[in-house]
Every structure is written in C-alpha cells, then in structure tokens.
Design a protein around this motif. Structure first.
Motif, PDB file in Angstrom:
ATOM      1  N   LEU A  96      53.317  69.173  -0.797  1.00 16.93           N
ATOM      2  CA  LEU A  96      54.359  68.221  -1.184  1.00 16.93           C
ATOM      3  C   LEU A  96      54.014  67.403  -2.411  1.00 16.93           C
ATOM      4  CD1 LEU A  96      55.823  66.327   1.885  1.00 16.93           C
ATOM      5  CD2 LEU A  96      56.933  67.978   0.402  1.00 16.93           C
ATOM      6  N   ARG A  97      52.769  66.993  -2.499  1.00 17.46           N
ATOM      7  CA  ARG A  97      52.425  66.014  -3.520  1.00 17.46           C
ATOM      8  C   ARG A  97      51.746  66.622  -4.736  1.00 17.46           C
ATOM      9  NH1 ARG A  97      48.708  62.658  -1.493  1.00 17.46           N
ATOM     10  NH2 ARG A  97      49.439  60.794  -2.535  1.00 17.46           N
ATOM     11  N   ASN A 102      54.942  68.624 -15.423  1.00 19.26           N
ATOM     12  CA  ASN A 102      55.310  67.303 -15.948  1.00 19.26           C
ATOM     13  C   ASN A 102      55.179  66.205 -14.913  1.00 19.26           C
ATOM     14  OD1 ASN A 102      57.314  68.053 -14.324  1.00 19.26           O
ATOM     15  ND2 ASN A 102      58.933  68.109 -15.868  1.00 19.26           N
ATOM     16  N   GLY A 103      54.305  66.421 -13.941  1.00 17.26           N
ATOM     17  CA  GLY A 103      54.043  65.368 -12.969  1.00 17.26           C
ATOM     18  C   GLY A 103      55.003  65.378 -11.796  1.00 17.26           C
ATOM     19  N   GLN A 107      57.655  66.507  -3.312  1.00 16.57           N
ATOM     20  CA  GLN A 107      57.996  65.233  -2.692  1.00 16.57           C
ATOM     21  C   GLN A 107      59.043  64.487  -3.519  1.00 16.57           C
ATOM     22  OE1 GLN A 107      55.265  61.958  -0.868  1.00 16.57           O
ATOM     23  NE2 GLN A 107      54.816  61.957  -3.035  1.00 16.57           N
ATOM     24  N   ARG A 108      58.832  64.479  -4.827  1.00 15.85           N
ATOM     25  CA  ARG A 108      59.804  63.798  -5.698  1.00 15.85           C
ATOM     26  C   ARG A 108      61.099  64.599  -5.760  1.00 15.85           C
ATOM     27  NH1 ARG A 108      55.996  61.616 -10.651  1.00 15.85           N
ATOM     28  NH2 ARG A 108      54.736  60.251  -9.322  1.00 15.85           N
ATOM     29  N   ASN A 342      48.017  58.393  -6.441  1.00 19.80           N
ATOM     30  CA  ASN A 342      48.597  58.853  -7.695  1.00 19.80           C
ATOM     31  C   ASN A 342      47.780  60.045  -8.199  1.00 19.80           C
ATOM     32  OD1 ASN A 342      50.172  58.906 -10.047  1.00 19.80           O
ATOM     33  ND2 ASN A 342      48.592  57.736 -11.147  1.00 19.80           N
TER      34      ASN A 342
ATOM     35  N   MET B   1      51.482  59.480 -13.682  1.00 20.49           N
ATOM     36  CA  MET B   1      52.879  59.289 -14.045  1.00 20.49           C
ATOM     37  C   MET B   1      53.620  58.566 -12.921  1.00 20.49           C
ATOM     38  SD  MET B   1      55.202  62.252 -15.685  1.00 20.49           S
ATOM     39  CE  MET B   1      53.680  62.959 -16.365  1.00 20.49           C
ATOM     40  N   LYS B   2      54.194  57.420 -13.212  1.00 22.97           N
ATOM     41  CA  LYS B   2      54.886  56.654 -12.171  1.00 22.97           C
ATOM     42  C   LYS B   2      56.258  57.258 -11.921  1.00 22.97           C
ATOM     43  CE  LYS B   2      52.081  53.594 -10.668  1.00 22.97           C
ATOM     44  NZ  LYS B   2      51.553  53.837  -9.321  1.00 22.97           N
ATOM     45  N   TYR B   3      56.689  57.180 -10.703  1.00 21.67           N
ATOM     46  CA  TYR B   3      57.979  57.721 -10.315  1.00 21.67           C
ATOM     47  C   TYR B   3      58.832  56.552  -9.873  1.00 21.67           C
ATOM     48  CZ  TYR B   3      61.353  60.654  -7.872  1.00 21.67           C
ATOM     49  OH  TYR B   3      62.487  61.272  -7.462  1.00 21.67           O
ATOM     50  N   ILE B   6      62.250  55.850  -4.290  1.00 24.47           N
ATOM     51  CA  ILE B   6      61.558  55.743  -2.991  1.00 24.47           C
ATOM     52  C   ILE B   6      61.213  57.135  -2.467  1.00 24.47           C
ATOM     53  CG2 ILE B   6      61.951  55.162  -0.554  1.00 24.47           C
ATOM     54  CD1 ILE B   6      61.342  52.734  -2.124  1.00 24.47           C
ATOM     55  N   LEU B   7      59.976  57.286  -2.025  1.00 24.94           N
ATOM     56  CA  LEU B   7      59.540  58.517  -1.383  1.00 24.94           C
ATOM     57  C   LEU B   7      59.361  58.236   0.101  1.00 24.94           C
ATOM     58  CD1 LEU B   7      56.785  59.468  -3.972  1.00 24.94           C
ATOM     59  CD2 LEU B   7      59.061  60.469  -3.779  1.00 24.94           C
ATOM     60  N   GLU B   9      56.910  58.728   1.725  1.00 24.32           N
ATOM     61  CA  GLU B   9      55.572  58.183   1.892  1.00 24.32           C
ATOM     62  C   GLU B   9      55.544  56.652   1.806  1.00 24.32           C
ATOM     63  OE1 GLU B   9      52.817  60.058  -0.795  1.00 24.32           O
ATOM     64  OE2 GLU B   9      51.252  58.650  -0.201  1.00 24.32           O
ATOM     65  N   LEU B  16      51.030  53.473  -0.188  1.00 25.81           N
ATOM     66  CA  LEU B  16      52.297  53.293  -0.897  1.00 25.81           C
ATOM     67  C   LEU B  16      53.151  52.204  -0.252  1.00 25.81           C
ATOM     68  CD1 LEU B  16      53.742  56.659  -2.227  1.00 25.81           C
ATOM     69  CD2 LEU B  16      52.254  54.998  -3.312  1.00 25.81           C
ATOM     70  N   GLU B 330      52.278  61.569   3.741  1.00 28.01           N
ATOM     71  CA  GLU B 330      52.996  61.285   4.971  1.00 28.01           C
ATOM     72  C   GLU B 330      52.164  61.871   6.066  1.00 28.01           C
ATOM     73  OE1 GLU B 330      56.367  63.741   4.586  1.00 28.01           O
ATOM     74  OE2 GLU B 330      56.695  62.927   2.607  1.00 28.01           O
TER      75      GLU B 330
END
Ligand code: SF4
Lengths: 362, 336
Positions: A96-97, A102-103, A107-108, A342, B1-3, B6-7, B9, B16, B330
């Motif tokens: 998932l993670r 590109n990151g 999950q996203r 992260n 890289m910040k997202y 909400i995940l 997780e 998180l 998770e």
C-alpha cells in the motif's frame, strides 16, 4: 503454542551464543553474513539478535523482501491499473505505501477514489470476484517461491470455477538467480548466507549449490531465534574450517529436491523471464510471467499498459542496501528525510525491509 | 513528498494520527485543557474537578465475540474518564445510521449499551440520531461523550511519571484486536478469541482507594500497548524499559499473531490499562488487580528508566533488545 516456545528457550539461546563466540574466536577477520530473506531480517530485529552477537560478526540484509525489490515501474503499473474503470485492485497490505516514480502510492490512490483493497490471502480474491461480477479483480501477485504456489492455486481454482473477472498482475520472483547475481557482483563482500527455510522447502537445497562453489558458506535456516542463532553458528563453523557446503539447519521440511508438486504447479502457470529488481537492475530468468495458456488470467494481457517512464527515487540507497554494500544508516536520507511515516524507498515501507527494521530496532 | 489528503492511516492511532492532531487540531483549538493531550480534559467548576471526554466508534464488524459497537462505546468512554481518576457520571450517545440498517441489530446494540452503562454506573442522558443514505456510512457509527467527577487528590498525568516507577498492566494484550481480526477475516481458525472490552472504573476506584500515590494511568486501546507506551515515553521524556517475558498474552492471541505476522504489542485492547506508580506501591496495586475480575492476569511489566531519551526499550524473550516506536501503516483498521 508450545511448538513455538521450544524455539525461544533462553537456555538454548545462551548455549548457542557461547558456541557462536567460540567459533568467532577461531576466525581472525570480520565476518559478514547476509540474510537473504526479509523474514529473517524481521526476526533478527524483533528478537534483538544483532546486538547479541560478537563484534566481528556483521549481519547484512539481502534482496529477500518481495516488497523492497519491486521496481518503481511495477508500482507505477499497479497505480495505473488501480485507476482503471470497474477495477478492484487487491494487494497485500505491505504494498500500500510503497512509492512509485512520483511518490504516489496505492494508499494515496485509494484516497483519490480507486478501489484498492487489502487482502491477506489470494483466495479472498475469488470471493471478491464472485461478489462483484461486474468488476474485474486484479491481484498484485507478489512474493517468492513460498507465496507463488498459493497464487497459482487460486488461479487454477478460478479456471476450474470458470471465474473470468479475475487476473493477476504478476511481479513474482524467484530467489536463486538473485543470489547468483549477488555472488557475481565484485563489489560484494559476503562470507556466508542465511538461506530462507520456507523458500527452501519449496525449491530444495540443491538450488543453492552455487554459493559454496563461490567459496561462501550457506545454511538453510528457520525463522525462530534458536534457528537463526544455530544457522549463524553453522556458517561460522564452515568459515572457521574453510569447508563450504549447503548445510541445512531447518530440517523441518527441507528436502534436496524441494516440494515438487508445488513447483510443478507454478511451472505449469508461469515461465521465467528477465525482470527488474529495484536497486539491482534486471536479473535474467528471475521473474515469473504467465504462460500463454493462462493469458485469460494475466492482467498484462487483459489490460494495455502505456509505456511509463519510471525513475527510482533520487538519493535512495536501496540498491546498495539490498546488495549488502551499505547499511541503512549509511544512506543520506535515512531517518532525516526517510522515515516509516514518510518512506522514500520500499525498504522503509515493508515490515521486512532493511531500512524499516533498522529504524525500528536500532 | 507530502500528500494533502486524509489517508486511512491517519486513523490508526499511530504516528500519522499524532501528526494530524499536532498539525491541524491543536494549532486551531489551542488551549491549556486540550494541550494536555490525555484521555480526558480536566475541568474545574466551582470547587469540583471534572473530566470530560469524547470518542467515535466505527468498528467493523459491528458484532464481535465479547461485545458489539454499543458496549464498546460505553466501555471506551467510561475508561477514558476512569484513567483520569474520574468517577463516570453521565454520557451522551449520537448515532449515525445507514439507510437499511436492521431494527433488530439496532435494538441489540442499544440493549447492550444500556446493560454496559448500568454495569459501569454511568447514565446515558442525552442523544441524537441521524440517518444517511445507503453507502454514506457502514451500517452504524456511534459518537459518545462522557463526564465524570474527580475526587482523587493526586495529579494523574503523564507529567507525574518519575524515574523508577513500576509499569503495571492489568492483563493480557491484544485480545480485542485479535477478536476483530478473527471475526473479520475468514481464517478458518478454531481458536476461541474474545474481546476484552470491559469497564475499568470499578477496578480503578479500588486501586485509588489503596494507594494515594499513583502517578499515571492510561488505557491501551488503538495502537495497543506498544503505541501507548511509546506515546507516554515521548511526552514524559523518560525511557521505559519493559520485559517481553512479563507481558501477559493469551495462547490463542499469540497463535493468530504468529499466523498473520502481527505484533501483539500493537494490537488494540478495550479493557487494558497501564499504571505508573512508585515501586513500593506496586504490590498493593497488583493485589487489588488480581482480586478483580478485570485484572486477574495483572503483572509488573517493566519500569520507567532514569535517563530521558523518551524511548521504549523492550527486552526480548531471548535476551536481546529492541526499541518500540509509534506504529506506522494501517495495522488493523476500524477496530474501535
Ligand atoms: S533509508 Fe529510505 S531512502 Fe535510504 S535506502 Fe532506505 S528506503 Fe531508500
């Protein structure tokens, strides 16, 4: 759970540590032992084995975590597939993670609206396929010799049940070609290999014969602390005696020829091909792709995948870590930028990954 | 890289979740009551000290061995009040129901909430119901708030933890998380695993009767014993040393963890708490616990160390050491 306790007996552990110390004293150089398999990495961390060993023994983690060696391109393809219409993308939780080029991660992608589901066995996909007949269930087939047979059984079952809305995106890999690639690597300096017990029950001990031929120790080892310590001791004995062979510590179930039936099933579905390992590059005959007769279950035949230009994350030292050349704390990003929350590279994601294990247990 | 979304997780009770609170909620709501970040806010009205808490329940499946979302909501609220030294008095219950949810199931849930409230001596005094269209929630979600009165004189807080404090646990870990896993997954396991969901206020009241020198109590819910200890160690800035061997765990829970590759340290509990107190008080606390139905397997599992790096160091069953940190990923979503 009496069965497990036997292999965690502190008295046994003490005895083995004494034997290890004795053997290590007979060797006048630092010894580097690579555990090939992520399950070994995990157990070594979980039980705190690394700092119980004498100073001249160094354990490094090899390319044996299936998540960690999944290439950025394969993750990118998975992301692409999960975005397709009417698709349920099923995967084991650890994937998932893992970041793609590109990151982005599954999950996203799920937060963006893709239907990504975590399954804990491939058989759950059969249920999904039956419950959602109007959708295509794509399973990310990931893992080595131990997981591939279970996926093969699922595909076989689907064929018998005539379930047609299920396919596998196979990124399955096999272990021995990776070991060969490691041994051939001139940068590498490994004295002995802890070979995975459960993989070996499948492929047999013969598959590791190239290790002693290259002048390195090899011991097929189980996953309990007592197994691992005994495996380490057996490796040290081989080095101290300068006599190399494939020894079997994990005698519960390893036969020289392996599990022929399971391997036959896998071979009837898949053939080997050159595939990309993250950080290591392409390794000949190391990946499993579907044979043409099973095209109906091959996601890559059912869906067209555009030519994705994938790049590994800059600065991620996973490749050197997987080859045992660097330890995680030698990666410039480790702990500063790359953390389990992260993760920059896959080794920080998987619970079996070298970087996440190192982060957690050091 | 910040997202920037909400995940799942973010709801795991791990790293998180903490970041979410620190980055979004705290800066906007900042006040001294909230900033304590303990299980309940401690408030004074007149000469009385109160504790006030809220929680939402989204567990899936709604019914599981050992309870259901209703009893869980009551126990969770009661425990959040009790570990702050409060005697639970009143609570609210807000329901978000999905169109099509069966009356029979709702009745059973409400019935067990009533039973649980009676058992814990708390009254459900206000409530609310909303119904949303099919798919907008998964069956039923419940939000509860609770209020309790604090009569205990000492300051029960993470900040009160002292070097050398004994760390006491009131029983086996991971039962709730494992029961949910088992109810959810089709594992084909025979093993009997029952959630530990239980009200701890009775037990806590007895502990506070025999000792006036308890430093801190926390219930170890989401994120398990591992997460709660890591959080305490960080925020108190003390090291916590624990012994794997001394941590009670049911054989069946351990079995399911071995099979699924889960670490029981991070599996959720709904009737477990850790108590920090001076070593001299430990035996009194253990005696009370062992004499109570929700503390029979109580044990001293370690102690707060001298130095302050804010780490949890676990001595493994074979004598090695490892660091326990806040979990990421998770683990098992929607367990409570
Ligand atoms: S620490 Fe992160 S960036 Fe560095 S090698 Fe490991 S996974 Fe890659």
């Amino acid at each position: 759970m009496k069965y497990i306790d036997e292999y965690r007996d502190p008295a046994l552990v003490k005895g083995l540590l004494a034997k290890i110390r004795k053997a290590a004293d007979r060797i006048d150089h630092p010894v580097t032992i690579m555990e090939i398999c992520g399950s070994h990495t995990y157990a070594i961390g979980r039980f705190g084995i690394r700092n119980m060993l004498p100073d001249n023994i160094n354990l490094v983690s090899g390319p044996g975590c299936p998540v960690c060696v999944t290439s950025a391109r394969d993750v990118d393809i998975a992301l692409h597939l999960s975005r397709q219409d009417k698709v349920i993308f099923a995967t084991f939780g650890d994937m998932l993670r893992v970041p793609g080029s590109n990151g982005d991660s599954l999950q996203r992608q799920r937060a963006e609206g893709s239907d990504v589901r975590v399954v804990s066995s491939s058989d759950e996909c059969i249920e999904l396929a039956q419950n959602f007949p109007q959708k295509e269930i794509i399973m990310m087939g990931i893992g080595f010799e131990t997981t591939t047979p279970t996926v093969a059984v699922t595909v076989d079952r689907c064929r018998k049940k005539r379930i047609e809305n299920f396919s596998v995106f196979s990124v399955h890999k096999v272990v021995p070609p990776a070991i060969e690639a490691l041994i051939a690597d001139p940068g590498l300096n490994i004295d002995g290999f802890l070979c995975p017990g459960h993989v070996s029950t499948m492929i047999g001990s013969n598959a590791y014969s190239m290790i002693p031929e290259a002048g390195c120790a090899a011991v097929i080892t189980g996953f309990e602390p007592v197994d691992i310590l005994e495996g380490i001791w057996m490796i040290l004995e081989q080095i101290a005696n300068n006599k190399f062979e494939v020894a079997i510590q994990y005698s519960r179930g390893v036969k020289p020829e392996g599990n022929v039936r399971a391997m036959d099933l896998v071979q009837s579905l898949f053939k080997t091909d050159t595939v990309e390992w993250r950080g290591i590059g392409p390794i000949p005959e190391s990946g499993l792709v579907f044979r043409d007769v099973y095209a109906a279950y091959d996601t890559l035949k059912k869906f067209s995948v555009p030519d994705i230009q994938s790049v590994d994350v800059k600065g991620c030292g996973c490749g050197d870590i997987l080859r045992g050349i660097k330890s995680p704390d030698q990666c410039a990003l480790f702990r500063k930028v790359c953390t389990p929350a992260n993760p920059i590279g896959p080794c920080m994601v998987s619970s079996e990954g070298s970087c996440s294990t190192y982060y957690k247990y050091h | 890289m910040k997202y920037d979304k909400i995940l799942l997780e973010h709801g795991s009770g791990g790293l998180l979740s903490n970041e979410l609170v620190a980055n979004i909620f705290l800066p906007h709501f900042s006040n001294s009551f909230l900033e304590r970040l303990e299980d309940s806010a401690i408030l004074s009205i007149g000469n009385h000290k109160f504790c006030f808490t809220t929680d939402s329940y989204v567990v899936s499946p709604v019914f599981f061995p050992g309870g259901n979302i209703g009893s869980l909501a009551v126990h969770g609220t009661v425990n959040d009040l009790a570990v702050c030294g409060g005697k639970p008095l009143y609570m609210s219950a807000g329901y978000i129901l999905e169109e099509g949810f069966p009356f029979a199931a709702l009745t059973e849930i409400v019935q067990s909430m009533a039973d649980a409230a009676r058992g814990a001596g708390i009254k459900i005094v206000t409530g609310d119901t909303k119904v949303v269209s099919r798919g907008a929630v998964d069956g039923i979600f419940i939000n509860t708030s609770g209020i309790g009165i604090i009569e205990y004189e000492g300051d029960l807080s993470i900040k009160s933890i002292k070097p050398g404090d004994a760390v006491i646990l009131n029983g086996t870990i991971g039962d709730h998380g494992a029961a949910i896993m088992k109810a959810r997954e089709n594992l084909g396991l025979e093993a009997d695993i029952v959630s530990d969901s239980a009200p701890l206020n009775g037990l806590i009241a007895e502990i506070l009767k025999v000792s006036t020198d308890i430093h801190c109590m926390r219930d170890a819910t989401r994120g398990g014993l591992g997460a709660i200890l890591a959080e305490i160690a960080k925020s108190a800035n003390v090291d916590i040393n624990i012994n794997e061997q001394d941590i009670p765990i049911c054989e069946n829970v351990r079995g399911i963890c071995e099979i699924l590759g889960l670490d029981p340290l991070f599996l959720a509990n709904e009737g477990k708490m850790v108590v920090f107190c001076p070593p001299a008080e430990a035996s009194k606390v253990i005696t009370v616990m062992k004499g109570h139905e929700f503390g029979r397997n109580a044990a001293v599992i370690g102690n707060a160390g001298e130095s302050g790096q804010g780490r949890v160091v676990l001595k493994t069953s074979i004598g090695g050491e490892r660091i326990i940190d806040l979990p990421t990923g998770e683990l098992v979503p929607r367990i409570c």
